[in-house]
Design a protein around this motif. Structure first.
Motif, short mmCIF file in Angstrom:
data_model
loop_
_atom_site.label_atom_id
_atom_site.label_comp_id
_atom_site.label_asym_id
_atom_site.label_seq_id
_atom_site.Cartn_x
_atom_site.Cartn_y
_atom_site.Cartn_z
N ARG A 160 50.88 27.93 28.19
CA ARG A 160 51.01 27.03 29.35
C ARG A 160 51.13 27.90 30.60
N VAL A 161 50.02 28.04 31.28
CA VAL A 161 49.92 28.99 32.38
C VAL A 161 50.41 28.36 33.68
N ALA A 162 51.18 29.14 34.43
CA ALA A 162 51.69 28.70 35.73
C ALA A 162 50.58 28.79 36.78
N MET A 163 50.94 28.73 38.03
CA MET A 163 49.97 28.76 39.13
C MET A 163 49.43 30.18 39.27
N VAL A 164 48.18 30.36 38.89
CA VAL A 164 47.57 31.69 38.86
C VAL A 164 46.98 32.02 40.22
N TYR A 165 47.16 33.27 40.64
CA TYR A 165 46.57 33.74 41.89
C TYR A 165 46.12 35.17 41.70
N GLY A 166 45.31 35.65 42.63
CA GLY A 166 44.86 37.03 42.57
C GLY A 166 43.47 37.17 43.15
N PRO A 167 42.92 38.37 43.13
CA PRO A 167 41.57 38.61 43.66
C PRO A 167 40.52 37.84 42.87
N GLY A 168 39.50 37.37 43.58
CA GLY A 168 38.35 36.76 42.93
C GLY A 168 38.47 35.30 42.60
N GLU A 169 39.47 34.59 43.11
CA GLU A 169 39.60 33.15 42.87
C GLU A 169 38.39 32.44 43.47
N PRO A 170 37.58 31.75 42.64
CA PRO A 170 36.37 31.11 43.16
C PRO A 170 36.62 29.82 43.92
N ASN A 171 37.79 29.20 43.73
CA ASN A 171 38.09 27.93 44.38
C ASN A 171 38.84 28.20 45.68
N ALA A 172 38.12 28.20 46.78
CA ALA A 172 38.71 28.54 48.07
C ALA A 172 39.69 27.50 48.57
N ARG A 174 42.23 26.30 46.82
CA ARG A 174 43.57 26.50 46.26
C ARG A 174 44.46 27.20 47.28
N LEU A 175 45.76 27.05 47.09
CA LEU A 175 46.69 27.43 48.14
C LEU A 175 46.55 28.87 48.61
N VAL A 176 46.61 29.82 47.69
CA VAL A 176 46.62 31.22 48.11
C VAL A 176 45.32 31.61 48.80
N PRO A 177 44.14 31.35 48.23
CA PRO A 177 42.92 31.71 48.98
C PRO A 177 42.75 30.92 50.27
N TYR A 178 43.15 29.65 50.28
CA TYR A 178 43.02 28.84 51.49
C TYR A 178 43.88 29.38 52.61
N VAL A 179 45.15 29.63 52.32
CA VAL A 179 46.05 30.14 53.35
C VAL A 179 45.61 31.54 53.78
N THR A 180 45.25 32.37 52.83
CA THR A 180 44.86 33.75 53.14
C THR A 180 43.64 33.80 54.04
N THR A 181 42.57 33.12 53.64
CA THR A 181 41.34 33.18 54.43
C THR A 181 41.50 32.51 55.79
N SER A 182 42.28 31.43 55.84
CA SER A 182 42.52 30.78 57.14
C SER A 182 43.23 31.73 58.09
N LEU A 183 44.28 32.37 57.62
CA LEU A 183 45.04 33.28 58.47
C LEU A 183 44.22 34.50 58.88
N LEU A 184 43.41 35.02 57.97
CA LEU A 184 42.57 36.15 58.31
C LEU A 184 41.54 35.79 59.38
N LYS A 185 41.14 34.53 59.42
CA LYS A 185 40.20 34.05 60.45
C LYS A 185 40.90 33.68 61.76
#
Length: 319
Positions: A160-172, A174-185
């Motif tokens: 039963r896997v928790a909320m997975v994050y890390g490099p290469g997440e294809p679903n932009a 999701r919280l971590v890639p969404y927040v990360t890419t938004s802030l970087l922009k």
């Protein structure tokens, strides 16, 4: 020599986030990796053979297993969505429960020595109602896995896997890639109040758990939480990301600075809390990792800050 050397493995959902990382790890360990997805894929150096099959089709699933004759199966194919709509009941039922049952049926009585199913931290506990069609289907798949093990001796375990994050997440989205890419922009990510507590786990730590569960028969019959001991609020996660992005921009001189004004601090965008309504039945997530430590010898090795720093660095190089 690796214990995986020459082992015939079947990875479903191999194009997904965890699946892609797992395939690379298994290939590095010397396993003979057969990967499956709904659509044909180009061959890669990590996969001995790609198979195209819809696991919602029982006949196609049986043919796949017959062709591969796997020793170890990792079932990660899933219809992942948190949408709370009646229209999602049937797709998630087929994609998460139907596919798992078809695969378990196909391997029953065969030479497979280990089957590892990807469960979810969203599965209800202690008599709770499922919070979504996805959570309900995942919980049902876990129940069927237990039944196949108890009745017919299928060597299956569920992680039963928790909320997975890390490099290469294809679903932009999701919280971590969404927040990360938004802030970087230099854009302000729009979030809920951020009060919800969630359990995060770094993708390479998850892969460690799957490899350990598939390596021997000791995990068979177990349902194990794969996460971190303490949940963290969405707001604290977003604030940690904001600080890491600021450090990244300062260190590299890269990134886009937003104009000073609403939603920004010191020229850098900040998350906007309360801009999005919380979903119904969103609950605090918790993972009891004690059983995984006892059965697999597994514990998460990556702190949230360290994992987020690696994740932000990965995105920053690609923007």
């Amino acid at each position: 020599m690796s214990a995986w050397q020459g082992t015939r493995t079947l990875v479903t959902g191999a194009t997904g986030f965890i699946g892609a990382h797992l395939v690379r790890r298994l290939a590095g360990l010397g396993a003979r990796v057969h990967a499956v997805s709904r659509r044909p894929q180009e061959a890669t150096g990590h996969v001995e053979r790609w198979h195209a099959a819809d696991l919602c089709d029982a006949t196609a699933t049986a043919s796949l297993v017959e062709a591969v004759q796997p020793e170890v199966v990792f079932h990660l194919a899933s219809e992942v969505t948190g949408v709370r709509e009646p229209g999602m009941v049937a797709p998630t039922l087929a994609g998460n429960l139907g596919a798992a049952v078809n695969l378990l049926t196909a391997v029953t009585g065969g030479p497979v020595r280990s089957v590892v199913l990807a469960g979810s931290v969203e599965e209800p506990r202690d008599g709770q109602a499922p919070s979504s069609p996805y959570a309900a289907a995942k919980a049902a798949a876990t129940g069927y896995a237990r039944m196949f093990h108890a009745l017919w001796g299928v060597p299956v375990s569920v992680l039963r896997v928790a909320m997975v994050y890390g490099p290469g997440e294809p679903n932009a989205a999701r919280l971590v890639p969404y927040v990360t890419t938004s802030l970087l922009k230099g854009e302000a990510p729009r979030l809920t109040s951020g009060a919800r507590l969630v359990t995060w786990v770094y993708v390479e730590d998850v892969v460690d758990a799957f490899v350990l569960a598939g390596a021997g028969g000791g995990a068979a019959g177990h349902v194990l939480d794969i996460g971190t001991p303490e949940p963290v609020s969405i707001r604290d996660t977003a604030e940690l990301l904001a600080g890491i992005v600021t450090d990244t921009v300062t260190d590299t001189g890269a990134g886009t600075m937003g104009d000073t004004g609403a939603g920004t601090v010191g020229g850098r965008a900040r998350p906007e809390y309360g801009a999005v309504a919380a979903r119904p039945l969103d609950r605090t997530q918790r993972s009891d990792i004690g059983p995984a430590a006892r059965v697999l010898g597994w514990r998460p090795a990556t702190t949230l800050e360290a994992g987020l720093r690696q994740t932000v660095a990965w995105y920053a190089k690609r923007m």
